[in-house]
Design an enzyme around this catalytic site. Structure first.
Site, short mmCIF file in Angstrom:
data_model
loop_
_atom_site.label_atom_id
_atom_site.label_comp_id
_atom_site.label_asym_id
_atom_site.label_seq_id
_atom_site.Cartn_x
_atom_site.Cartn_y
_atom_site.Cartn_z
N GLY A 98 0.47 -1.05 0.11
CA GLY A 98 0.57 0.49 0.38
C GLY A 98 0.48 1.38 -0.27
N ARG A 99 2.35 1.54 -0.03
CA ARG A 99 2.71 2.13 0.25
C ARG A 99 4.62 1.85 -0.61
NH1 ARG A 99 5.13 3.73 6.12
NH2 ARG A 99 5.16 1.57 7.04
N ASP B 249 -2.04 6.91 2.56
CA ASP B 249 -1.52 8.21 1.71
C ASP B 249 -0.22 7.35 1.17
OD1 ASP B 249 0.48 8.06 4.11
OD2 ASP B 249 -0.02 10.41 4.56
N GLY B 250 0.35 6.85 1.51
CA GLY B 250 1.66 5.19 1.21
C GLY B 250 2.93 6.17 1.55
N ARG C 78 14.50 -0.24 0.91
CA ARG C 78 14.88 -1.55 1.03
C ARG C 78 14.92 -2.47 0.44
NH1 ARG C 78 10.38 -3.29 5.02
NH2 ARG C 78 9.12 -4.91 3.06
N ASP D 246 1.82 -11.73 6.88
CA ASP D 246 1.78 -11.08 5.60
C ASP D 246 3.25 -10.12 6.28
OD1 ASP D 246 -0.25 -9.28 7.47
OD2 ASP D 246 0.60 -8.27 6.44
N ASN D 247 3.79 -10.25 7.14
CA ASN D 247 5.00 -10.67 7.74
C ASN D 247 6.17 -11.11 8.07
OD1 ASN D 247 4.24 -7.71 7.95
ND2 ASN D 247 4.26 -7.93 10.40
#
Length: 491
Positions: free
Chosen positions: A88-89, A121-122, A172, A248-249
């Site tokens: 999402g960001r 807002d990403g 990253r 998801d992590n």
């Protein structure tokens, strides 16, 4: 500037991602560049730090060969399934092959909204970006598989959270960004072809030996379980609390990913929790093995379409997956015990070693002993110097009683005190990113644009096992007024 991107994920079916470019920012400024990591990736640090390089790291310019995309995935968040999350960001810029021959993702985090933003807002703030930079580099220096930060760039804009905060973008680096939740995404849509395609891709990238096995999808599941069992043992043996172990992590490659409300324990207790939203202790220090097994069970469920094809029936597939998952506990326990032996200075294996280690941990918990310093000062105790480790226990007699049993165990081995202490110093860090030091560095960067505390902390944790004069402040636990009891996700 050339990254030499080789983009295999972008060749997968379009439903695996959304093609979206980063959103430009008004005034990008380089906060920190990881020069060493850049060189390991075969990138030129000087060009990365140039105006053109910073434009790319901020998302204002798309580098040649980059195919920006946001990956699709789902996830169980605090036990509740969300069928569509996704980046999402974040934008995956592409993949590079490092000097070690390994393929790595280069991703921008905080690079603007995507189709997966869910009205967000990403963007990212300077504080969480620098936290991820610090902790990821500390973990890498301690030899723990982890994503890493290549750069942090200030954006020159404010983002709104509870209060306005200065924005930033993190670059990253990861072996990949495949997650347990990526498999859940396709399984939730009954997309067996998607599950198979993803599993084949993950095997080719991370578990090539599994692809050669007779039952390759079972071998793939076994491989992920083995890496995660080892990873959680490594986390626990440095007092690390991930804080948000959602599916998801949880990385398929076996790396630590998504440093949000993470923290390192000081006073030891298995129930230690830092995340401000983990009100029931789901992701406490001592719960991490159980939660990882829970997450891996969700992976096994997502893989059932291909496991059924391979095993020949749903019953056989379920039995195979169950057998694989039953392997987690013994692998974790073996990895943890091996690390505990090394931390206690034991060179051989004896039947009572686990009991000896558990006794020490119980006494540490009862006496509020600092986790990192207890094991580090135990190195001195191997040379007969007990004063500093004894002082860490509220009741010093608790350590003395244990030390009698420890020394009797050491006497079984023909190892000199000097050799034993040196070996112990190689596995028991003296410098970790203590929470109050991290907060101080982040506050200085955010409030005063002062990066000196950040640089000093990074210098300390970059060589965590080598005690150096002048860095004593980085070894000391927080004073009562400095203690950090709650950490935040920062999303």
């Amino acid at each position: 500037m050339k990254f030499g991107f080789e983009n295999t994920y972008a060749r997968l079916p379009e439903r695996f991602f959304a093609r979206v470019a980063p959103t430009p920012v008004p005034a990008p400024r380089l906060l920190k560049l990881n020069v060493e990591l850049a060189r390991e990736l075969g990138l030129d640090p000087e060009r990365l730090a140039s105006a053109e390089g910073v434009e790319i790291l901020a998302g204002n310019r798309v580098a040649a060969g980059s195919e920006p995309l946001a990956q699709a995935y789902a996830g169980h968040q605090y036990g509740h399934f969300v069928p569509q999350l996704g980046d999402g960001r974040a934008d995956l810029l592409g993949e590079v092959v490092g000097r070690d021959g390994v393929r790595y993702d280069i991703q921008l985090k905080g690079s603007g909204p995507t189709p997966f933003s869910r009205r967000g807002d990403g963007r990212a703030a300077v504080g969480p970006v620098l936290r991820e930079y610090i902790v990821g580099e500390a973990m890498a220096a301690m030899g723990i598989p982890t994503t890493r930060a290549l750069a942090a760039v200030a954006t020159g804009e404010e983002i709104m959270r509870e209060v306005p905060l200065p924005g930033a973008v993190l670059t990253r680096v990861a072996a990949s960004h495949l997650r347990v939740g990526t498999f859940e995404y396709f399984a939730a849509q009954d997309d067996a072809h998607g599950v198979r395609t993803l599993a084949d891709y993950a095997m080719a990238r991370h578990y090539p030996e599994a692809a050669q096995a007779e039952h390759k999808y079972r071998a793939f599941l076994d491989g992920v379980i083995a890496r995660q069992a080892r990873l959680v043992a490594q986390w626990m043996m440095i007092g690390f609390v991930h804080g948000v172990m959602n599916t998801d992590n949880t990385s398929i490659s076996g790396e630590t990913i998504d440093y949000g409300p993470c923290a390192f324990m000081e006073a030891f207790h298995p129930a230690t929790v830092f995340s401000s939203i983990d009100r029931h202790g789901r992701y406490a220090w001592g719960s991490q093995p159980r939660i990882m097994l829970w997450n891996l069970t969700r992976l096994a469920e997502a893989l059932m379409p291909v496991l059924v094809e391979e095993a020949g029936s749903p019953e056989a597939a379920l039995a195979s997956a169950t057998q694989a998952l039953e392997g987690f506990a013994p692998q974790f326990e073996a990895a943890q015990l091996a690390l505990l032996r090394r931390k206690m200075g034991l060179f051989t294996e004896q039947e009572g070693d686990l009991k000896l280690a558990q006794d020490l941990l119980e006494r540490m918990a009862a006496n509020q002993a600092d986790f990192t310093l207890t094991f580090r000062r135990l190195c001195d105790a191997a040379l007969g110097q007990d004063a500093e480790v004894r002082a860490l226990f509220a009741d010093a007699a608790a350590f003395d009683e244990w030390a009698v049993k420890w020394r009797a165990r050491l006497a079984v081995e023909s190892v000199s005190g000097e050799e034993r202490a040196a070996a112990m110093r190689g596995v028991n860090p003296i410098y970790i990113p203590r929470n109050h030091r991290v907060e101080a560095a982040l506050n200085a960067a955010v409030e005063r644009n002062d990066l000196k505390p950040l640089e000093e902390l990074l210098e300390a944790v970059s060589r965590p096992y080598e005690e150096r004069a002048g860095l004593e402040r980085f070894t000391a636990p927080a004073r009562p007024e400095e203690r950090v009891s709650a950490t935040f996700c920062g999303t």
